[in-house]
Design a protein around this motif. Structure first.
Motif, short mmCIF file in Angstrom:
data_model
loop_
_atom_site.label_atom_id
_atom_site.label_comp_id
_atom_site.label_asym_id
_atom_site.label_seq_id
_atom_site.Cartn_x
_atom_site.Cartn_y
_atom_site.Cartn_z
N GLU A 1 3.13 6.73 -8.58
CA GLU A 1 1.92 7.52 -8.39
C GLU A 1 1.57 7.57 -6.91
OE1 GLU A 1 0.32 9.18 -10.64
OE2 GLU A 1 1.15 8.36 -12.50
N THR A 2 1.19 8.76 -6.45
CA THR A 2 0.72 8.91 -5.07
C THR A 2 -0.75 9.29 -5.07
OG1 THR A 2 1.37 11.25 -5.02
CG2 THR A 2 2.98 9.61 -4.25
N HIS A 3 -1.41 9.02 -3.97
CA HIS A 3 -2.85 9.19 -3.86
C HIS A 3 -3.17 10.18 -2.74
CE1 HIS A 3 -7.08 8.44 -3.76
NE2 HIS A 3 -7.07 7.67 -2.68
N SER A 57 0.44 8.64 3.42
CA SER A 57 0.57 8.50 1.98
C SER A 57 0.11 7.12 1.54
CB SER A 57 2.03 8.71 1.58
OG SER A 57 2.22 8.54 0.20
N VAL A 58 -0.43 7.07 0.32
CA VAL A 58 -0.66 5.80 -0.37
C VAL A 58 0.02 5.94 -1.73
CG1 VAL A 58 -2.35 4.18 -1.30
CG2 VAL A 58 -2.87 5.46 0.80
N PHE A 59 0.87 4.98 -2.08
CA PHE A 59 1.57 5.12 -3.36
C PHE A 59 1.72 3.76 -4.05
CE2 PHE A 59 4.76 5.01 0.02
CZ PHE A 59 5.68 4.07 -0.41
N HIS A 60 1.89 3.86 -5.36
CA HIS A 60 2.04 2.67 -6.22
C HIS A 60 3.20 2.93 -7.16
CE1 HIS A 60 0.74 0.60 -10.15
NE2 HIS A 60 1.22 -0.34 -9.38
N PHE A 61 4.13 1.99 -7.21
CA PHE A 61 5.21 2.13 -8.19
C PHE A 61 5.41 0.82 -8.94
CE2 PHE A 61 7.62 0.95 -4.30
CZ PHE A 61 8.39 -0.10 -4.77
N SER A 104 10.48 -4.16 -10.00
CA SER A 104 9.55 -4.42 -8.91
C SER A 104 8.32 -3.53 -9.00
CB SER A 104 10.23 -4.24 -7.55
OG SER A 104 10.74 -2.93 -7.42
N GLU A 105 7.24 -4.03 -8.41
CA GLU A 105 5.98 -3.29 -8.35
C GLU A 105 5.37 -3.47 -6.97
OE1 GLU A 105 1.56 -2.86 -10.48
OE2 GLU A 105 2.95 -4.44 -11.13
N MET A 106 5.04 -2.35 -6.34
CA MET A 106 4.51 -2.41 -4.98
C MET A 106 3.43 -1.36 -4.78
SD MET A 106 8.02 -3.11 -2.83
CE MET A 106 7.31 -4.14 -1.57
N PHE A 107 2.54 -1.67 -3.85
CA PHE A 107 1.47 -0.76 -3.43
C PHE A 107 1.63 -0.61 -1.92
CE2 PHE A 107 -2.80 0.27 -1.94
CZ PHE A 107 -3.28 1.15 -2.91
N VAL A 108 1.70 0.63 -1.43
CA VAL A 108 2.06 0.86 -0.04
C VAL A 108 1.08 1.83 0.61
CG1 VAL A 108 3.86 1.66 1.54
CG2 VAL A 108 4.49 0.46 -0.58
N VAL A 126 -5.00 4.51 -10.43
CA VAL A 126 -6.25 5.09 -9.92
C VAL A 126 -7.20 4.00 -9.44
CG1 VAL A 126 -8.33 6.37 -10.56
CG2 VAL A 126 -6.08 7.19 -11.31
N GLU A 127 -7.32 2.93 -10.22
CA GLU A 127 -8.20 1.83 -9.82
C GLU A 127 -7.68 1.13 -8.56
OE1 GLU A 127 -10.10 -0.10 -13.75
OE2 GLU A 127 -7.89 -0.03 -13.76
N LYS A 128 -6.38 1.03 -8.45
CA LYS A 128 -5.79 0.41 -7.26
C LYS A 128 -6.05 1.29 -6.04
CE LYS A 128 -2.06 -1.67 -10.02
NZ LYS A 128 -2.54 -3.04 -10.13
#
Length: 275
Positions: free
Chosen positions: A4-6, A18-22, A86-90, A138-140
């Motif tokens: 997901e991108t924000h 960009s802000v993204f979460h995978f 893996s799970e990351m927030f960037v 979305v919450e992140k």
């Protein structure tokens, strides 16, 4: 895999690319090469997996990273680990975008990957804990937005004349480089000092990174590639100059690059993918 991108609201969209979460990423390799893109990153691991960087030649681990780290401007490629599930927030900052949030000259981060607490004390570790507590992307993203808003100092934003010049560099061809530099209203020394403060790199080196990334985008879209044409279109003096530059930023010559099918992803190249 979830990815997901924000979309950020003004003024943060001017500074953050960009802000993204995978989550549940399952690569077919364990080490990948990352080329410089002209961005600075804050990277949160949300899976408890330790990450490594590797010596580019031997591929032996040379550093370890956990929880949150910051990756500054790099002049050529680096080798990093890739992990299953893996799970990351960037948070990915634009070339000139980190300074209003970091509050110090960006040149200090050149060629460095640092634990977040070395720069931000405990606040990014606290943000990571909040990210772990939130279920949805979305919450992140809302947590990330709050941190960006709290850190932002408008008085540290880059001057308009630098932003204008950077915009021209990003839009126009390499052959226009000197013409673009001539539009800057102050001395070349002033420009270099400003670029080091807000971007970390000299304008010439930043332009080289932009040009190489433009090449990768071009060859990703083409079924048949004539390297001499690519070299000419991107403003290289000759094909040997082009090949030297290609290898500097990617570690491969162009033929190796295509032979290994690396043109499928423009920035990440697997190094130990099964044949």
């Amino acid at each position: 895999m979830l990815f997901e991108t924000h979309t950020l609201s003004p003024p943060f969209d001017q500074y953050v690319e960009s802000v993204f979460h995978f989550k549940d990423f399952i690569p077919d390799h364990s080490i990948e090469r990352v080329i410089p893109t002209g961005h600075i990153f804050i990277i949160f691991e949300l899976d408890g997996i330790k990450r490594n960087t590797f010596d580019n030649t031997t591929l032996k681990p040379n550093a370890e990273f956990t929880k949150v780290w910051v990756s500054g401007m790099h002049r050529n490629y680096i080798s990093i680990s890739a992990h299953q599930q893996s799970e990351m927030f960037v948070i990915q900052f634009k070339a000139f975008g980190a300074h209003p949030f970091f509050h110090f000259p960006i040149e200090e981060l050149n060629e460095k990957i640092l634990p977040a607490e070395a720069i931000f004390d405990q606040e990014l570790l606290e943000l990571r804990q909040l990210l772990l507590e939130k279920e949805s992307s979305v919450e992140k993203f809302e947590c990330g937005d709050r941190w960006l808003k709290a850190r932002f100092n408008e008085n540290l934003a880059p001057p308009v004349e630098l932003l204008n010049l950077m915009g021209q560099l990003q839009r126009e061809s390499a052959s226009s480089y000197q013409d673009i530099m001539d539009t800057y209203p102050h001395t070349q020394k002033h420009l270099i000092d400003q670029c080091k403060k807000y971007i970390g790199l000299t304008p010439k080196y930043y332009q080289r990174i932009l040009r190489f990334n433009e090449i990768l985008q071009q060859i990703q879209k083409k079924e048949k590639i004539v390297w001499s044409h690519v070299a000419y279109q991107c403003g290289y003096a000759d094909q040997s100059h082009f090949i030297k530059e290609f290898k500097h930023f990617s570690g491969f010559n162009p033929q190796e690059f295509i032979a290994q099918d690396f043109n499928q992803d423009p920035n990440f190249f697997p190094l130990d993918r099964p044949g």
